[in-house]
Design an enzyme around this catalytic site. Sequence first.
Site, PDB file in Angstrom:
ATOM      1  N   GLY A  11     -36.617  39.199  29.204  1.00 59.68           N
ATOM      2  CA  GLY A  11     -35.102  38.859  29.007  1.00 59.68           C
ATOM      3  C   GLY A  11     -35.073  37.397  28.683  1.00 59.68           C
ATOM      4  O   GLY A  11     -35.937  36.745  28.225  1.00 59.68           O
ATOM      5  N   ASP A  12     -33.933  36.848  28.592  1.00 64.37           N
ATOM      6  CA  ASP A  12     -33.587  35.542  28.013  1.00 64.37           C
ATOM      7  C   ASP A  12     -33.839  35.256  26.634  1.00 64.37           C
ATOM      8  O   ASP A  12     -34.352  34.137  26.365  1.00 64.37           O
ATOM      9  CB  ASP A  12     -34.455  34.489  28.885  1.00 64.37           C
ATOM     10  CG  ASP A  12     -34.127  34.828  30.587  1.00 64.37           C
ATOM     11  OD1 ASP A  12     -32.822  34.921  30.900  1.00 64.37           O
ATOM     12  OD2 ASP A  12     -34.989  34.664  31.268  1.00 64.37           O
ATOM     13  N   LYS A  15     -29.648  36.676  24.023  1.00 62.28           N
ATOM     14  CA  LYS A  15     -28.877  37.939  23.725  1.00 62.28           C
ATOM     15  C   LYS A  15     -27.344  37.426  23.178  1.00 62.28           C
ATOM     16  O   LYS A  15     -26.694  37.817  22.484  1.00 62.28           O
ATOM     17  CB  LYS A  15     -28.645  39.185  24.637  1.00 62.28           C
ATOM     18  CG  LYS A  15     -30.191  39.765  24.549  1.00 62.28           C
ATOM     19  CD  LYS A  15     -30.044  40.663  25.783  1.00 62.28           C
ATOM     20  CE  LYS A  15     -30.330  40.148  27.110  1.00 62.28           C
ATOM     21  NZ  LYS A  15     -31.798  39.565  27.312  1.00 62.28           N
ATOM     22  N   ASN A  37     -26.756  39.010  37.466  1.00 60.34           N
ATOM     23  CA  ASN A  37     -28.070  38.430  37.780  1.00 60.34           C
ATOM     24  C   ASN A  37     -28.659  37.847  36.408  1.00 60.34           C
ATOM     25  O   ASN A  37     -29.344  37.236  36.256  1.00 60.34           O
ATOM     26  CB  ASN A  37     -29.175  39.141  38.173  1.00 60.34           C
ATOM     27  CG  ASN A  37     -29.155  40.472  37.638  1.00 60.34           C
ATOM     28  OD1 ASN A  37     -28.365  40.949  36.933  1.00 60.34           O
ATOM     29  ND2 ASN A  37     -30.228  41.375  37.955  1.00 60.34           N
ATOM     30  N   GLY A  39     -27.497  35.852  32.743  1.00 54.82           N
ATOM     31  CA  GLY A  39     -26.910  34.842  32.234  1.00 54.82           C
ATOM     32  C   GLY A  39     -26.965  34.626  30.763  1.00 54.82           C
ATOM     33  O   GLY A  39     -27.943  34.531  30.321  1.00 54.82           O
ATOM     34  N   HIS A  40     -25.996  35.199  30.086  1.00 51.14           N
ATOM     35  CA  HIS A  40     -25.900  34.874  28.640  1.00 51.14           C
ATOM     36  C   HIS A  40     -25.154  33.748  27.969  1.00 51.14           C
ATOM     37  O   HIS A  40     -24.279  33.446  28.483  1.00 51.14           O
ATOM     38  CB  HIS A  40     -25.297  36.198  27.949  1.00 51.14           C
ATOM     39  CG  HIS A  40     -25.811  37.517  28.424  1.00 51.14           C
ATOM     40  ND1 HIS A  40     -25.690  38.659  28.019  1.00 51.14           N
ATOM     41  CD2 HIS A  40     -27.095  37.584  28.997  1.00 51.14           C
ATOM     42  CE1 HIS A  40     -26.479  39.494  28.684  1.00 51.14           C
ATOM     43  NE2 HIS A  40     -27.481  38.848  29.097  1.00 51.14           N
ATOM     44  N   GLN A 220     -31.171  41.470  30.712  1.00 49.32           N
ATOM     45  CA  GLN A 220     -32.495  41.486  30.829  1.00 49.32           C
ATOM     46  C   GLN A 220     -33.282  41.840  29.856  1.00 49.32           C
ATOM     47  O   GLN A 220     -32.799  41.672  28.651  1.00 49.32           O
ATOM     48  CB  GLN A 220     -32.966  42.162  32.275  1.00 49.32           C
ATOM     49  CG  GLN A 220     -32.708  41.645  33.616  1.00 49.32           C
ATOM     50  CD  GLN A 220     -31.226  42.113  33.956  1.00 49.32           C
ATOM     51  OE1 GLN A 220     -30.718  43.227  33.811  1.00 49.32           O
ATOM     52  NE2 GLN A 220     -30.470  41.152  34.738  1.00 49.32           N
ATOM     53  N   ALA A 295     -30.718  30.607  33.295  1.00 49.12           N
ATOM     54  CA  ALA A 295     -29.269  30.419  33.283  1.00 49.12           C
ATOM     55  C   ALA A 295     -28.500  30.624  34.325  1.00 49.12           C
ATOM     56  O   ALA A 295     -27.127  30.272  34.609  1.00 49.12           O
ATOM     57  CB  ALA A 295     -28.524  31.253  31.918  1.00 49.12           C
ATOM     58  N   THR A 296     -28.931  31.595  35.118  1.00 52.20           N
ATOM     59  CA  THR A 296     -28.351  31.997  36.380  1.00 52.20           C
ATOM     60  C   THR A 296     -28.692  31.214  37.804  1.00 52.20           C
ATOM     61  O   THR A 296     -27.991  30.749  38.442  1.00 52.20           O
ATOM     62  CB  THR A 296     -28.533  33.518  37.028  1.00 52.20           C
ATOM     63  OG1 THR A 296     -28.034  34.184  35.645  1.00 52.20           O
ATOM     64  CG2 THR A 296     -27.608  33.886  38.079  1.00 52.20           C
ATOM     65  N   THR A 297     -30.060  31.043  37.803  1.00 48.09           N
ATOM     66  CA  THR A 297     -30.649  30.362  38.945  1.00 48.09           C
ATOM     67  C   THR A 297     -31.177  29.006  38.536  1.00 48.09           C
ATOM     68  O   THR A 297     -31.186  28.247  39.586  1.00 48.09           O
ATOM     69  CB  THR A 297     -31.862  31.249  39.443  1.00 48.09           C
ATOM     70  OG1 THR A 297     -32.869  31.285  38.378  1.00 48.09           O
ATOM     71  CG2 THR A 297     -31.373  32.347  39.951  1.00 48.09           C
ATOM     72  N   ARG A 301     -38.715  28.884  34.059  1.00 45.34           N
ATOM     73  CA  ARG A 301     -39.398  30.212  33.140  1.00 45.34           C
ATOM     74  C   ARG A 301     -40.584  29.909  33.027  1.00 45.34           C
ATOM     75  O   ARG A 301     -41.115  28.730  32.649  1.00 45.34           O
ATOM     76  CB  ARG A 301     -38.655  30.481  31.875  1.00 45.34           C
ATOM     77  CG  ARG A 301     -37.015  30.894  32.139  1.00 45.34           C
ATOM     78  CD  ARG A 301     -36.201  31.261  30.793  1.00 45.34           C
ATOM     79  NE  ARG A 301     -34.813  31.409  31.175  1.00 45.34           N
ATOM     80  CZ  ARG A 301     -34.064  31.177  30.279  1.00 45.34           C
ATOM     81  NH1 ARG A 301     -34.060  30.667  29.093  1.00 45.34           N
ATOM     82  NH2 ARG A 301     -32.838  31.446  30.751  1.00 45.34           N
TER      83      ARG A 301
HETATM   84  P1  GDP Z   1     -29.960  35.727  27.000  1.00 43.60           P
HETATM   85  O1  GDP Z   1     -29.805  36.001  28.504  1.00 43.60           O
HETATM   86  O2  GDP Z   1     -30.775  36.505  26.340  1.00 43.60           O
HETATM   87  O3  GDP Z   1     -28.605  35.548  26.568  1.00 43.60           O
HETATM   88  O4  GDP Z   1     -30.636  34.377  26.983  1.00 43.60           O
HETATM   89  P2  GDP Z   1     -30.130  33.201  27.655  1.00 43.60           P
HETATM   90  O5  GDP Z   1     -29.033  32.510  27.508  1.00 43.60           O
HETATM   91  O6  GDP Z   1     -30.550  33.051  29.315  1.00 43.60           O
HETATM   92  O7  GDP Z   1     -31.295  31.935  27.005  1.00 43.60           O
HETATM   93  C1  GDP Z   1     -31.161  31.796  25.884  1.00 43.60           C
HETATM   94  C2  GDP Z   1     -31.139  30.161  25.755  1.00 43.60           C
HETATM   95  O8  GDP Z   1     -31.525  30.049  24.309  1.00 43.60           O
HETATM   96  C3  GDP Z   1     -29.558  29.834  25.837  1.00 43.60           C
HETATM   97  O9  GDP Z   1     -29.400  28.602  26.295  1.00 43.60           O
HETATM   98  C4  GDP Z   1     -29.323  29.648  24.180  1.00 43.60           C
HETATM   99  O10 GDP Z   1     -28.303  28.792  23.791  1.00 43.60           O
HETATM  100  C5  GDP Z   1     -30.640  29.373  23.503  1.00 43.60           C
HETATM  101  N1  GDP Z   1     -30.830  29.686  22.133  1.00 43.60           N
HETATM  102  C6  GDP Z   1     -30.537  30.996  21.590  1.00 43.60           C
HETATM  103  N2  GDP Z   1     -31.048  31.185  20.358  1.00 43.60           N
HETATM  104  C7  GDP Z   1     -31.679  29.852  20.234  1.00 43.60           C
HETATM  105  C8  GDP Z   1     -32.566  29.320  19.036  1.00 43.60           C
HETATM  106  O11 GDP Z   1     -32.868  30.016  18.143  1.00 43.60           O
HETATM  107  N3  GDP Z   1     -32.933  28.057  19.315  1.00 43.60           N
HETATM  108  C9  GDP Z   1     -32.589  27.254  20.246  1.00 43.60           C
HETATM  109  N4  GDP Z   1     -33.218  25.958  20.445  1.00 43.60           N
HETATM  110  N5  GDP Z   1     -31.967  27.709  21.379  1.00 43.60           N
HETATM  111  C10 GDP Z   1     -31.356  28.991  21.457  1.00 43.60           C
END
Ligand code: GDP
Length: 421
Positions: A11-12, A15, A37, A39-40, A220, A295-297, A301
């Site tokens: 996850g994270d 996406k 749960n 957080g995108h 996730q 992003a949620t809590t 990580r």
């Molecule tokens: P998701 O749940 O898969 O959408 O992932 P999250 O949003 O929890 O975490 C991804 C984090 O990485 C977010 O804060 C995005 O803004 C950031 N992010 C995504 N792609 C990149 C990247 O290529 N470089 C950097 N530095 N940050 C990124």
Amino acid sequence: MVTVIVGAQWGDEGKGKIVDALAPEAHIVARYQGGANAGHTVVCEGKTIVLHLIPSGILHEHVQCVIGNGVVLDPVALRQEIAMLEDMGVRVRGRLFISHKAHVIMPYHKLLDHAREQQQGIGTTGRGIGPAYIDKYSRVGIRVVDLLDRRVLEEKLRHNLAEKNALLAKVYGAEQLDVEAIVAEYLEFDRFIDEFVTDTTTLLHTALREGKRILAEGAQGALLDVDHGTYPFVTSSNPTSGGACTGLGIPPTAVDRIIGLAKAYSTRVGNGPFPTELHGSEGELLRQLGSEYGATTGRPRRCGWLDLVALRYSVMVNGITELALTKLDVLGMLPRIKVCTRYRLGGTVLKSFPVDVPTLDNVEPEYIELESWQCPLEDVTSFDALPRQAQALVELVEEHCGVPVRLLSTGAAREQIIWRQ
Ligand code: GDP
């Protein structure tokens, strides 16, 4: 045509950003499992927007968004998210469609989640997701369609509360809940969501017949899948690509592309095995450079090296047709880079990803060390313009996973993305 976007790690993986990047080509973005749960995060025009339930496609005016039957719906989170988007000037009404068949998170799910987490220590977000899925599979869950009829809602709630109140009081010593108060709260919620509720399965099939493009968005990651992940340290649903079919009511034959998202390193929130975890200062550096906090809590990580054994497994289980590699910019800031290509156990090289936690806890990852590029990537717009060392990493991933890396993300902003033919 359906493209599934699946997290290929824990996850994270980013996406939110990749769905946002692909949304201009899509007519519909549909979320297929999980709950609030997840957080995108999307960074758009300097603003950071975190979405928990509504697909990030909502930020593109022409896109319709679906919350599918596989999702468990938190009324409080949904309302907050709609309000946040509307405050930002995003039109949600008429563009968001919620499945009748989605299960609803009730107050007792959250109480039970907290109470159980204290005993089990899985590292859940405490949002009631697990207990809502337990009720779904126990066939006592309350679905969106049940909110439409006060009598049905009351009857189901009385039945559920008789059991849950006893459990809360006798097993967990927690507070008890009152039927009338919940009925009133959820009837009011029904009035709120009524305009969004529809038969999303028919909506999606009509779109398919019309030749529209659908992006199915998972939450996730595959290694947290309740069937294929590192059980019991997993989520309660199926983030793997098959979950897109059951969680939306679309057939496997409608899916023609499965994009697996992976970070150029690994992270994991919560407990459970993590062979390539970095415990010392290198892990801390990666956490700081990559802002690796939930992003949620907001939880820090756990961070570690890219694990190609796990990624290869994920490519296999999901049928990933292409990969997107994110956070290349972050990895390149480290003084040295390692990538795990094999696991050994007691001197023997393992042929496949272990099926149990004790084995995974004991494997010895074997690494290849790569040169770091240690330069910013923000102005790089093509693969050919990437530092040679970053190209070598991408080629190593392709060689070990057997699928092309078609998308590279070099920063959090929308435009920091490289598309490869
Ligand atoms: P998701 O749940 O898969 O959408 O992932 P999250 O949003 O929890 O975490 C991804 C984090 O990485 C977010 O804060 C995005 O803004 C950031 N992010 C995504 N792609 C990149 C990247 O290529 N470089 C950097 N530095 N940050 C990124």
